[in-house]
Design an enzyme around this catalytic site. Structure first.
Site, PDB file in Angstrom:
ATOM      1  N   LYS A  80      19.541   2.305 -70.968  1.00 39.64           N
ATOM      2  CA  LYS A  80      20.329   3.409 -70.444  1.00 39.64           C
ATOM      3  C   LYS A  80      21.120   4.030 -71.591  1.00 39.64           C
ATOM      4  CE  LYS A  80      23.759   4.141 -66.711  1.00 39.64           C
ATOM      5  NZ  LYS A  80      24.419   3.442 -65.583  1.00 39.64           N
ATOM      6  N   SER A 158      23.613   5.214 -61.374  1.00 40.11           N
ATOM      7  CA  SER A 158      23.511   6.141 -62.482  1.00 40.11           C
ATOM      8  C   SER A 158      22.457   5.744 -63.508  1.00 40.11           C
ATOM      9  CB  SER A 158      24.876   6.264 -63.171  1.00 40.11           C
ATOM     10  OG  SER A 158      25.281   5.026 -63.730  1.00 40.11           O
ATOM     11  N   SER A 182      25.111   1.172 -59.583  1.00 38.91           N
ATOM     12  CA  SER A 182      24.278   1.883 -60.539  1.00 38.91           C
ATOM     13  C   SER A 182      23.065   1.108 -61.029  1.00 38.91           C
ATOM     14  CB  SER A 182      25.115   2.327 -61.745  1.00 38.91           C
ATOM     15  OG  SER A 182      26.063   3.283 -61.348  1.00 38.91           O
TER      16      SER A 182
END
Length: 480
Positions: A80, A158, A182
């Site tokens: 990420k 996310s 997330s």
């Protein structure tokens, strides 16, 4: 031998050691898939091609010389884009930070390098990890994350790119982060496994801060076993020393002072329990979509064949209110310079452009009271969960929502995750597992939550569940 894009980590590891294909060939295979399919999923921010091929060549040379760094040796992965990788952009999903670069690797990237893994990509995320309050899928300069199973649906946030990249077989595993949902949201939406470690289990040095006391880093993988292998590699503090060629060891960043001084080993020395003791919460699926509820009930039937299942009730605390207040207050501090400079006005989601400013007005007394309340209910949850291997709930109350609809207009009134607020605020580990599909072919997920630092008990339940089912072996044919 053809490379299976949906193979689990032991399959790749065995193939590399047999010489069926090399790490360079596997890296080139993944880089090609990321380049060809990543744009359709809005999953990739930056390909780290030069680094990947350098690391893959080193992995092949090491194996040829009898140096084996473990189960991740020579295997590609992505992270990420809130995790720093030396010399590459680390954008935090935010347009104003497209050119942000760091001279050192984050601690987890350094640890994976030491384990012989091969970094192939920085993966998309919602801007500032969703901290400014986005309310729809289009909340990143890379575009809305696209579900691996349906290009009209959201991949989840996310850690959007990490979830869809693993779900579509672009990478064997990826790292994401969770402050509240997330990791489990993209795991649920893309039909993969997501492991949220205990708060403090993994060093966050070199990672964007949303909430100092709630941020956690963890893997998205094909199986529960794979998740344990990755956690073994990244758990604990930053590795000491290191060579400059590997990209550093987190030096140059403020250290994560909240890393627990706790060892972690996977696979564990002990055998799995002959029968598991599991708990459920009354009404956990009552407000879920029909398919979610039906798949949850079917999962409980499977779990009852593996042990006992009994109901427990959570102590009556305003968990979600406390968690929300803590996150917002800590965001206001972490993003203070960003907010003060007015950079939010260049963010993608309209609501993100002003959503962070209200957090700066939270009174200190409210924040401190929320911390005191959290300490109290964390102790009570620990005592409540102590007799059980896992507490089981649906991972989310819905399948992946449509890309073109605000979240509050999709299945309004449903709960995102019954234990999302309590477990994240208390820093408890959670494991999301695929457990079925809805009539339109969208995956649903099962959530296992345990006591702090009891990840291996969750993984044992997850492995047993996956031995009894085959949902984790399903693959979206579009990417096969």
């Amino acid at each position: 031998m053809p490379i299976d894009p949906f193979a689990d980590l032991p399959t790749h590891a065995a193939a590399l050691r047999r010489g069926d294909y090399s790490s360079v060939e596997l890296a080139e295979f993944c880089l090609d898939r990321l380049e060809r399919h990543g744009p359709a999923l809005n999953a990739v921010v930056t390909l780290t091609r030069d680094r990947a091929l350098r690391e893959a060549k080193r992995a092949d040379a090491d194996l040829a010389n009898g140096v084996d760094r473990g189960p991740l040796h020579g295997i590609p992965y992505g992270v990420k884009d809130l995790l720093a990788a030396r010399g590459y952009p680390t954008t935090w999903g935010a347009s104003p930070l497209r050119d942000q670069r760091f001279d050192h690797d984050s601690a987890v990237v350094a640890k994976l390098t030491a384990a012989g893994a091969v970094l192939c990509a920085k993966l998309a995320m919602t801007e500032w990890a969703g901290g400014f309050g986005y309310q729809q899928a289009d909340a990143s300069f890379t575009g809305p994350g696209v579900c691996a199973w349906d290009d009209t649906r959201w991949s989840g946030g996310s850690s959007s790119g990490s979830g869809s990249a693993v779900g579509a077989g672009l990478l064997p595993f990826a790292l994401g982060s969770e402050t509240w949902g997330s990791l489990h949201s993209p795991a649920n939406n893309n039909g993969v496994c997501g492991l949220r470690p205990t708060f403090g289990r993994v060093d966050r040095t070199g990672c964007m801060t949303l909430s100092w006391t709630m941020d956690k880093l963890g893997p998205l993988t094909r199986t529960a076993h794979d998740a344990g292998l990755v956690l073994h590699a990244i758990a604990g503090g930053a590795p000491p020393g290191g060579d400059g060629k590997a990209g550093g060891t987190g030096e140059g960043f403020p250290r994560d002072e909240m890393v627990a001084d706790r060892s972690y080993r996977y696979p564990p020395d002990e055998n799995d329990a002959p029968a598991f003791k599991l708990a459920i919460l009354p009404g956990a699926a009552d407000r879920a979509q029909d398919a979610v509820r039906e798949n949850y009930d079917a999962s409980l039937k499977t779990l009852r064949s593996l042990g006992t299942v009994e109901e427990i009730e959570l102590p009556p605390y305003p968990y979600s209110i406390a968690a929300t207040l803590i996150i917002n207050a800590e965001l206001a501090s972490a993003a203070d310079d960003f907010l003060a400079a007015g950079l939010t006005w260049d963010l993608t989601a309209p609501e993100d452009r002003f959503g962070g400013y209200a957090a700066r007005l939270i009174p200190a007394v409210d924040y401190l009271n929320a911390l005191r309340l959290r300490a109290k209910f964390a102790r009570e949850l620990d005592a409540l969960f102590a007799p059980y291997d896992a507490v089981v709930t649906p991972a989310r109350s819905t399948v992946a929502p449509p890309l073109d609809r605000p979240f509050d207009r999709y299945a309004p009134g449903t709960q995102a995750e019954t234990l999302g607020g309590p477990a994240n605020a208390a820093g408890l580990p959670g494991l999301c597992l695929p457990n079925g599909f809805d009539p339109d072919g969208l995956p649903t997920g099962l959530n296992l939550v345990g006591r702090a630092f009891d990840e291996n008990r969750l993984l044992a339940v997850g492995r047993a569940y996956q031995r009894a089912t085959d949902w984790h072996t399903r693959r979206p044919e579009r990417w096969a």
